[in-house]
Design a protein around this motif. Sequence first.
Motif, PDB file in Angstrom:
ATOM      1  N   ILE A 153      37.403  39.193  38.826  1.00  0.00           N
ATOM      2  CA  ILE A 153      37.736  40.577  38.479  1.00  0.00           C
ATOM      3  C   ILE A 153      36.676  41.467  39.122  1.00  0.00           C
ATOM      4  O   ILE A 153      35.480  41.190  39.038  1.00  0.00           O
ATOM      5  CB  ILE A 153      37.768  40.775  36.954  1.00  0.00           C
ATOM      6  N   LYS A 180      42.937  42.214  37.670  1.00  0.00           N
ATOM      7  CA  LYS A 180      43.505  41.224  36.755  1.00  0.00           C
ATOM      8  C   LYS A 180      43.873  40.000  37.586  1.00  0.00           C
ATOM      9  O   LYS A 180      44.533  40.141  38.623  1.00  0.00           O
ATOM     10  CB  LYS A 180      44.738  41.805  36.061  1.00  0.00           C
ATOM     11  N   GLU A 220      45.313  36.022  36.887  1.00  0.00           N
ATOM     12  CA  GLU A 220      45.792  35.021  35.937  1.00  0.00           C
ATOM     13  C   GLU A 220      46.452  33.869  36.688  1.00  0.00           C
ATOM     14  O   GLU A 220      47.677  33.815  36.805  1.00  0.00           O
ATOM     15  CB  GLU A 220      46.784  35.651  34.960  1.00  0.00           C
ATOM     16  N   TYR A 259      48.513  38.259  39.784  1.00  0.00           N
ATOM     17  CA  TYR A 259      47.301  39.082  39.857  1.00  0.00           C
ATOM     18  C   TYR A 259      47.677  40.525  40.116  1.00  0.00           C
ATOM     19  O   TYR A 259      48.752  40.825  40.628  1.00  0.00           O
ATOM     20  CB  TYR A 259      46.292  38.567  40.882  1.00  0.00           C
ATOM     21  N   THR A 285      51.141  44.530  41.230  1.00  0.00           N
ATOM     22  CA  THR A 285      51.068  43.174  40.680  1.00  0.00           C
ATOM     23  C   THR A 285      52.000  42.259  41.457  1.00  0.00           C
ATOM     24  O   THR A 285      53.141  42.619  41.733  1.00  0.00           O
ATOM     25  CB  THR A 285      51.473  43.175  39.182  1.00  0.00           C
TER      26      THR A 285
END
Length: 179
Positions: free
Chosen positions: A71, A91, A93, A99, A119
């Motif tokens: 991050i 972000k 994940e 992301y 995203t």
Amino acid sequence: MRRTIARACVVVAALAVLGAAWAHGPTRQKVRESIEIDAPQAKVWAVIGNFQDMSWLAGVTKTEGEKGNEIGATRRLTLGPGATVDEELYKYEPEMMSYSYRITAVDVKVLPVTNYSSTLTVSPAPDGKSKLEWAGAFYRGFPNNDPPPELSDEAAVKAVSGLYKAGLEVLKKKIESGT
């Protein structure tokens, strides 16, 4: 007297509404594009999951960055004509194969947007395929009222949608052909 006061209240209310309409600036625009890829999720994620590598996007000639997939990681995309786009990861994940990042610097002549965030998410699709979704939210490139056509809401949506569609098509071909 009451009737006069009531009329005055109606006039004031109408002026307030008109004033709000006159003062209205840009609204947040959203674009969401997706594509089905004939490959397992892990294969798609292996291509897009590294924030520091956007070589899969047409027009990107070089990606340089710092901090990997942490991050706050940053990257600079260099485009064919020498323009650059600076981005920051906010972000990440990997367990969700997703992301999110934001653009921190871009010339509106390159991409007519401001306050852009995006995203990328890989999810399962039928028959062992994957669905890759690219979703973004942004404001047009001109922050005030009466933007020039090239910096309007329509221009921003068209540019981002075109970027997403072209990027997803190229990525699909790359993954499905194994190159």
